[in-house]
Design a protein around this motif. Structure first.
Motif, short mmCIF file in Angstrom:
data_model
loop_
_atom_site.label_atom_id
_atom_site.label_comp_id
_atom_site.label_asym_id
_atom_site.label_seq_id
_atom_site.Cartn_x
_atom_site.Cartn_y
_atom_site.Cartn_z
N VAL A 80 47.30 39.75 31.73
CA VAL A 80 46.59 40.97 32.17
C VAL A 80 46.28 41.08 33.92
N GLY A 81 46.98 42.23 34.10
CA GLY A 81 47.22 42.64 35.72
C GLY A 81 47.97 41.55 36.38
N GLN A 82 48.92 40.90 36.06
CA GLN A 82 49.25 39.97 36.79
C GLN A 82 48.65 39.21 37.48
N ASN A 83 47.54 38.59 36.37
CA ASN A 83 46.32 37.66 37.14
C ASN A 83 46.88 36.27 37.49
N VAL B 195 49.24 36.19 40.13
CA VAL B 195 50.25 36.30 41.00
C VAL B 195 49.96 36.05 42.62
N GLY B 196 48.69 37.05 42.78
CA GLY B 196 48.13 37.14 43.92
C GLY B 196 46.93 36.12 44.22
N HIS C 25 60.13 40.28 33.55
CA HIS C 25 59.85 41.92 33.98
C HIS C 25 60.95 42.35 34.58
N ILE D 253 68.77 40.44 37.56
CA ILE D 253 68.98 40.96 39.27
C ILE D 253 70.43 41.08 39.55
N ASP E 254 46.44 40.45 48.12
CA ASP E 254 46.50 39.60 46.78
C ASP E 254 46.11 40.49 45.57
N ARG F 58 50.84 44.13 41.55
CA ARG F 58 50.97 45.30 40.56
C ARG F 58 52.45 45.78 40.77
#
Lengths: 190, 354
Positions: free
Chosen positions: A14-17, A19-20, A122, A126, B218, B223
């Motif tokens: 969910v929302g690239q949770n 990653v950041g 995703h 490459i 972050d 996204r």
């Protein structure tokens, strides 16, 4: 119900949770139990022994404790995406309840449906998209076809003709060797 | 209607049925008459379904409507969820939307209370501040990540990340939805966006601006995972820009050459065009027609020159970017300026030759 009629998704984050920055998706958890009934015994034990530790180690989850008279114990987990999941935990002991709460804490809150694959990427390549000219030598561009070199038919196995020729050569060699041997013998006798 | 059902579904009856079933194989029908062949159950369920379809689905209600709600605790949890230390008053202000203030004023008028709420108590100012912060730090981060990319490309990526759709979904992910004080529930996407921006400003006010910058990086940069960042900038004339870039770098002007072609008379025709400068291949791409292939090859060459090609390293995490020492005002070279500069020099050179 066949797998075709059941809903299926690919693996979702969910929302690239994470990653950041990771955000725990469990927003609030409501524990409901009876203060007297035997079926809520496990939940009462959990509230007495572990609840404070749970709340302290997870300050991002709001915990509501709600006694209900003469009702079965349940856990209601509300997630940030708006979903809420209710688990009935009456007649369960404390350890089982701990496990259910741990599950609620670590989940993303999306509905549980069949997954088509257990992995997802995703950017599938490459190196770029495949095309018919990948790894082809550019010198082909300058050739005029039909070309003897490029039009050559390569055979990996030995053909029948070649095999017979090889045999014939071998026989010739053998005969030669025999002839030499005879002449030597003749010389000795002389 | 429900009374006979309840009587026969009672626990003792079910247990009795089970024991009977265990002993007798043939009179199943008799024992389950009210459970399986009930004449009253199907019409009862049918009626229920019909009434439900007539009324429509249940409207979505705020969690506070179900009895368990402590706004202070939720605000505290919100801060902890993001790993930030908020000033509670600023955070509280960040969650008050314009519609809520309007609703409150109307309600007070109805009741006849004369105390007035100041208009400034909603999150409009904070959201404007937050928007500026987001743009500033996002662009600085992108410039640090892609030092060779044109400013237009960086602005395009930033614009993509600032769309309502993305900001609203980020707001949802961090749990803004239930905390917004608004007239309607669930709040509109615009309100979610305003609140998210206000939260960014609240981070900056409660702590430091760099902290808000790290927050933005972050939550917004992930996204871009799986998105083609080069396609966000719509380039009309990639070949013109490419020749200007090559000229500015002192390289020879681009020459496009057909590398391969196949199926030219079919609908699956394929042309592969490569672009050379000083006899060196700087970009190549396939296409359905020669013009498309050339355009794509020029784009590919620009991608390689901007070092934003598909095989680039992944995005840097906020901890690896020196947000404190970043020059926020410094801009990357502008493509428009470059085009103007070199198209002028072209024309002047032509005049000189004439």
């Amino acid at each position: 119900m066949s797998s075709r009629s059941l809903p299926a998704t690919r693996l979702i984050n969910v929302g690239q949770n994470g990653v950041g920055r990771y955000v725990c998706q469990l927003a609030r958890i409501t524990l409901r139990f009876c203060k007297h009934q035997a079926s809520s015994r496990g939940m009462r034990d959990f509230v007495e022994n572990y609840l404070v530790d749970f709340a302290r180690s997870n300050p991002n989850v709001v915990v509501y404790v709600k006694p209900h008279r003469h009702r079965g114990a349940s856990i209601q987990a509300d997630y940030l995406n708006g979903n809420s999941h209710k688990t009935r935990v009456s007649k369960m002991d404390m350890d089982d309840i701990c496990k259910w709460i741990e599950l609620a804490r670590t989940r993303s809150g999306v509905d549980i449906v069949r997954k088509t694959k257990n992995f997802q990427t995703h950017s599938p390549s490459i190196q770029g998209v495949w095309h018919p000219f990948l790894f082809k030598d550019p010198s082909v561009n300058l050739k005029t076809f039909p070309d003897s070199e490029y039009g050559r038919f390569e055979v990996n196995e030995v053909t029948a003709t070649e095999r017979i020729l090889q045999l014939a050569e071998r026989m010739k060699q053998l005969e030669l060797e025999k002839g030499e041997g005879k002449s030597e013998k003749d010389g000795e006798s002389v | 209607m429900a009374a006979p059902l309840l009587r026969h579904l009672s626990r003792t009856n079910v247990i009795a049925r089970r024991t009977v079933l265990a002993f007798s194989k043939h009179n199943n029908d008799m024992q389950c008459r009210y459970l399986r062949n009930s004449k009253s159950l199907p019409p009862y369920l049918k009626e229920q379904v019909e009434r439900r379809t007539k009324v429509g689905p249940e409207p979505k209600r705020h969690p506070s409507a179900f009895g368990c709600w402590n706004y202070d605790a939720e605000l505290f949890a919100f801060g902890k969820r993001l790993g930030e230390d908020f000033d509670v008053d600023i955070l509280r202000e960040a969650f008050i939307s314009r519609s809520y203030i309007e609703m409150e004023i109307e309600e007070r008028k109805k009741v006849g209370v004369k105390t007035q709420i100041p208009d400034t108590s909603c999150n409009e100012e904070l959201s404007i501040e937050g928007k500026q912060l987001i743009q500033k730090y996002l662009k600085a981060y992108l410039r640090f990540n892609f030092p060779y990319m044109f400013e237009e490309g960086i602005c395009a990526i930033c614009e993509y990340l600032m769309t309502t759709e993305i900001l609203a979904s980020v707001g949802k992910l961090i749990g803004v939805r239930d905390l917004i004080q608004s007239k309607h529930y669930p709040p509109t996407d615009e309100e979610m966006v305003d609140t998210f921006m206000a939260v960014v400003a609240a981070v900056a006010k409660s702590q430091t601006e760099e902290r808000a910058g790290a927050f933005v990086v972050d939550f917004l940069v992930p996204r871009l995972v799986g998105k083609d960042i080069n396609e966000m900038w719509k380039l009309d004339n990639p070949m013109g820009l490419l020749s200007a870039v090559l000229q500015s770098r002192g390289m020879a002007s681009p020459e496009s050459r057909l590398l391969w072609q196949t199926g030219c008379s079919s609908i699956m025709s394929l042309y592969h065009v490569g672009i050379y400068s000083d006899k060196e291949l700087i970009g190549r791409s396939p296409g359905e027609t020669l013009t498309i292939a050339e355009k794509q090859a020029a784009k590919e060459a620009l991608k390689n020159l901007m070092k934003s090609d598909d095989s680039r390293p992944p995005f840097l995490s906020s901890s690896k970017v020196p947000l404190k020492s970043l020059d926020l005002e410094k801009k990357n070279p502008s493509a428009d300026l470059l085009l103007k500069l070199y198209s002028q020099s072209d024309t002047s050179a032509q005049r000189a030759t004439k």
